[in-house]
Design a protein around this motif. Structure first.
Motif, PDB file in Angstrom:
ATOM      1  N   PHE A   1       0.959  -1.529  -0.203  1.00 17.76           N
ATOM      2  CA  PHE A   1       0.147   0.077  -0.144  1.00 17.76           C
ATOM      3  C   PHE A   1       0.833   1.251  -0.043  1.00 17.76           C
ATOM      4  O   PHE A   1       0.582   2.351  -0.574  1.00 17.76           O
ATOM      5  N   SER A   2       2.055   1.219   0.715  1.00 20.69           N
ATOM      6  CA  SER A   2       2.883   2.243   0.767  1.00 20.69           C
ATOM      7  C   SER A   2       3.620   2.583  -0.781  1.00 20.69           C
ATOM      8  O   SER A   2       3.503   3.603  -1.165  1.00 20.69           O
TER       9      SER A   2
ATOM     10  N   PHE B   1      -3.880   5.855   0.189  1.00 23.44           N
ATOM     11  CA  PHE B   1      -3.759   6.295   1.515  1.00 23.44           C
ATOM     12  C   PHE B   1      -4.706   5.808   2.538  1.00 23.44           C
ATOM     13  O   PHE B   1      -4.418   5.408   3.742  1.00 23.44           O
ATOM     14  N   SER B   2      -5.833   5.864   2.070  1.00 21.81           N
ATOM     15  CA  SER B   2      -7.011   5.103   2.905  1.00 21.81           C
ATOM     16  C   SER B   2      -6.713   3.442   2.925  1.00 21.81           C
ATOM     17  O   SER B   2      -6.755   2.952   4.424  1.00 21.81           O
ATOM     18  N   ALA B   3      -6.296   2.816   1.947  1.00 17.72           N
ATOM     19  CA  ALA B   3      -6.000   1.327   2.397  1.00 17.72           C
ATOM     20  C   ALA B   3      -4.792   1.196   3.308  1.00 17.72           C
ATOM     21  O   ALA B   3      -4.724   0.472   4.232  1.00 17.72           O
ATOM     22  N   LEU B   4      -3.709   2.168   3.397  1.00 16.37           N
ATOM     23  CA  LEU B   4      -2.649   1.909   4.225  1.00 16.37           C
ATOM     24  C   LEU B   4      -3.052   2.531   5.657  1.00 16.37           C
ATOM     25  O   LEU B   4      -2.632   1.778   6.522  1.00 16.37           O
TER      26      LEU B   4
ATOM     27  N   THR C   1      -8.601  -3.041  23.012  1.00 15.00           N
ATOM     28  CA  THR C   1      -9.117  -1.936  22.040  1.00 15.00           C
ATOM     29  C   THR C   1      -8.939  -2.155  20.498  1.00 15.00           C
ATOM     30  O   THR C   1      -9.602  -2.030  19.928  1.00 15.00           O
ATOM     31  N   ALA C   2      -7.719  -2.974  20.186  1.00 14.18           N
ATOM     32  CA  ALA C   2      -7.526  -3.137  18.724  1.00 14.18           C
ATOM     33  C   ALA C   2      -8.392  -3.930  18.174  1.00 14.18           C
ATOM     34  O   ALA C   2      -8.593  -3.857  17.010  1.00 14.18           O
ATOM     35  N   LYS C   3      -9.157  -5.030  18.951  1.00 16.79           N
ATOM     36  CA  LYS C   3      -9.633  -6.207  18.140  1.00 16.79           C
ATOM     37  C   LYS C   3     -11.167  -5.654  17.664  1.00 16.79           C
ATOM     38  O   LYS C   3     -11.734  -6.091  16.710  1.00 16.79           O
ATOM     39  N   MET C   4     -11.550  -4.216  18.192  1.00 14.18           N
ATOM     40  CA  MET C   4     -12.652  -3.584  17.602  1.00 14.18           C
ATOM     41  C   MET C   4     -12.502  -3.304  16.237  1.00 14.18           C
ATOM     42  O   MET C   4     -13.492  -3.129  15.674  1.00 14.18           O
ATOM     43  N   PHE C   5     -11.365  -3.213  15.728  1.00 16.71           N
ATOM     44  CA  PHE C   5     -11.071  -2.839  14.325  1.00 16.71           C
ATOM     45  C   PHE C   5     -10.691  -3.926  13.459  1.00 16.71           C
ATOM     46  O   PHE C   5     -10.111  -3.672  12.488  1.00 16.71           O
ATOM     47  N   TRP C   6     -10.697  -5.163  13.992  1.00 13.96           N
ATOM     48  CA  TRP C   6      -9.989  -6.148  13.110  1.00 13.96           C
ATOM     49  C   TRP C   6     -10.541  -6.510  11.651  1.00 13.96           C
ATOM     50  O   TRP C   6     -10.442  -7.133  10.998  1.00 13.96           O
ATOM     51  N   GLU C   7     -12.224  -6.152  11.969  1.00 14.22           N
ATOM     52  CA  GLU C   7     -12.938  -6.410  10.795  1.00 14.22           C
ATOM     53  C   GLU C   7     -13.037  -5.191   9.662  1.00 14.22           C
ATOM     54  O   GLU C   7     -13.794  -5.325   8.917  1.00 14.22           O
ATOM     55  N   VAL C   8     -12.393  -4.371  10.232  1.00 10.03           N
ATOM     56  CA  VAL C   8     -12.355  -3.149   9.142  1.00 10.03           C
ATOM     57  C   VAL C   8     -11.589  -3.484   7.994  1.00 10.03           C
ATOM     58  O   VAL C   8     -10.426  -3.373   8.047  1.00 10.03           O
ATOM     59  N   THR C   9     -12.252  -3.874   6.851  1.00 10.54           N
ATOM     60  CA  THR C   9     -11.374  -4.203   5.754  1.00 10.54           C
ATOM     61  C   THR C   9     -12.143  -3.972   4.452  1.00 10.54           C
ATOM     62  O   THR C   9     -12.002  -4.340   3.276  1.00 10.54           O
TER      63      THR C   9
ATOM     64  N   PHE D   1     -11.376  -1.266   2.371  1.00 13.49           N
ATOM     65  CA  PHE D   1     -10.251  -0.756   1.428  1.00 13.49           C
ATOM     66  C   PHE D   1      -9.787  -2.176   0.845  1.00 13.49           C
ATOM     67  O   PHE D   1      -9.078  -2.167  -0.342  1.00 13.49           O
ATOM     68  N   PHE D   2      -9.175  -2.901   1.968  1.00 14.49           N
ATOM     69  CA  PHE D   2      -8.496  -3.922   1.722  1.00 14.49           C
ATOM     70  C   PHE D   2      -9.233  -5.127   0.802  1.00 14.49           C
ATOM     71  O   PHE D   2      -8.793  -5.506  -0.231  1.00 14.49           O
ATOM     72  N   ASP D   3     -10.576  -5.459   1.070  1.00 17.91           N
ATOM     73  CA  ASP D   3     -11.457  -6.113   0.351  1.00 17.91           C
ATOM     74  C   ASP D   3     -11.645  -5.569  -1.323  1.00 17.91           C
ATOM     75  O   ASP D   3     -11.550  -6.418  -2.044  1.00 17.91           O
ATOM     76  N   TYR D   4     -11.976  -4.487  -1.538  1.00 22.86           N
ATOM     77  CA  TYR D   4     -12.317  -3.764  -2.493  1.00 22.86           C
ATOM     78  C   TYR D   4     -11.194  -2.786  -3.359  1.00 22.86           C
ATOM     79  O   TYR D   4     -11.551  -2.093  -4.143  1.00 22.86           O
ATOM     80  N   PHE D   5      -9.903  -3.162  -2.848  1.00 21.71           N
ATOM     81  CA  PHE D   5      -8.829  -2.441  -3.273  1.00 21.71           C
ATOM     82  C   PHE D   5      -8.665  -2.418  -4.872  1.00 21.71           C
ATOM     83  O   PHE D   5      -8.776  -1.337  -5.501  1.00 21.71           O
ATOM     84  N   ALA D   6      -8.688  -3.761  -5.420  1.00 21.19           N
ATOM     85  CA  ALA D   6      -8.549  -3.780  -6.914  1.00 21.19           C
ATOM     86  C   ALA D   6      -9.566  -3.018  -7.588  1.00 21.19           C
ATOM     87  O   ALA D   6      -9.259  -2.453  -8.482  1.00 21.19           O
TER      88      ALA D   6
END
Length: 206
Positions: free
Chosen positions: A88-89, A142-145, A162-170, A172-177
């Protein structure tokens, strides 16, 4: 100028070969092929050749970077978080590079043509929308990163609860292509439209 045409043509050919070499999908291979056809169509329009060259150059760098990451970097990492961070970078840097090249297109044109062609300074109606679409590419990268960092906060020292609340935020990852493909497709479409408009204007003027 023939030198600019040859440079644009060569860059598009290299971009197509690179896309094939890195096992690109049919859609990813379509982009450099479309640019190659565009260069041939714009053999008498230096302005369009230059814009095509900008995209073909960055696409070539993108293919080379992807190949280097997959073959030399990823085998040494063994971490999806770091792999996604690198890719992503890299995509963000390349999109910013394309934005920079488009913004300074005329300066680059003077260097390439050695100031011998005034047509590179002529207006191309595709430039404004192209700039906006490349900004969308920058935003997507930038959003994907940032999403990648958000999804892996526990790897950066944040409490797991705290971190596990965001594990399912995907998103941009799922639809990046797809999010990248649409603006790129529209960019190529606009390049064709820009060439057609300029060709018709030249025919009317003549």
């Amino acid at each position: 100028m023939k030198s600019l045409f040859n440079l644009s043509l060569l860059t598009c050919i290299v971009a197509t070969i690179c896309a094939t070499f890195v096992s690109a999908t049919v859609l990813e291979l379509f982009f450099p092929v479309a640019l190659l056809v565009l260069v041939v169509m714009s053999k008498d329009d230096i302005n369009s050749q230059l814009l095509t060259l900008c995209f073909a150059f960055v696409f070539t760098l993108s293919a080379i970077t992807l190949y280097a990451l997959k073959t030399m970097i990823f085998p040494l990492i063994g971490s999806n978080f770091l792999e996604n961070t690198y890719i992503f970078s890299a995509q963000l840097i390349l999109s910013l590079l394309l934005l920079f090249i488009l913004k300074h297109r005329m300066t680059i044109a003077v260097i390439i043509t050695k100031g011998k062609s005034a047509s590179v300074f002529e207006k191309n109606y595709a430039e404004g929308p192209l700039y906006f679409l490349v900004l969308l590419l920058v935003f997507t990268d930038f959003s994907a990163l940032m999403e990648n960092f958000l999804r892996n906060l526990d790897r950066m020292g944040v409490n797991e609860e705290t971190a596990k609340m965001f594990w399912e935020v995907t998103f941009f990852f799922d639809y990046f292509a797809y999010l990248k493909a649409v603006p790129i497709f529209l960019c190529i479409f606009l390049l064709y439209i820009g060439l057609i408009v300029r060709t018709k204007r030249q025919q009317i003027q003549n």
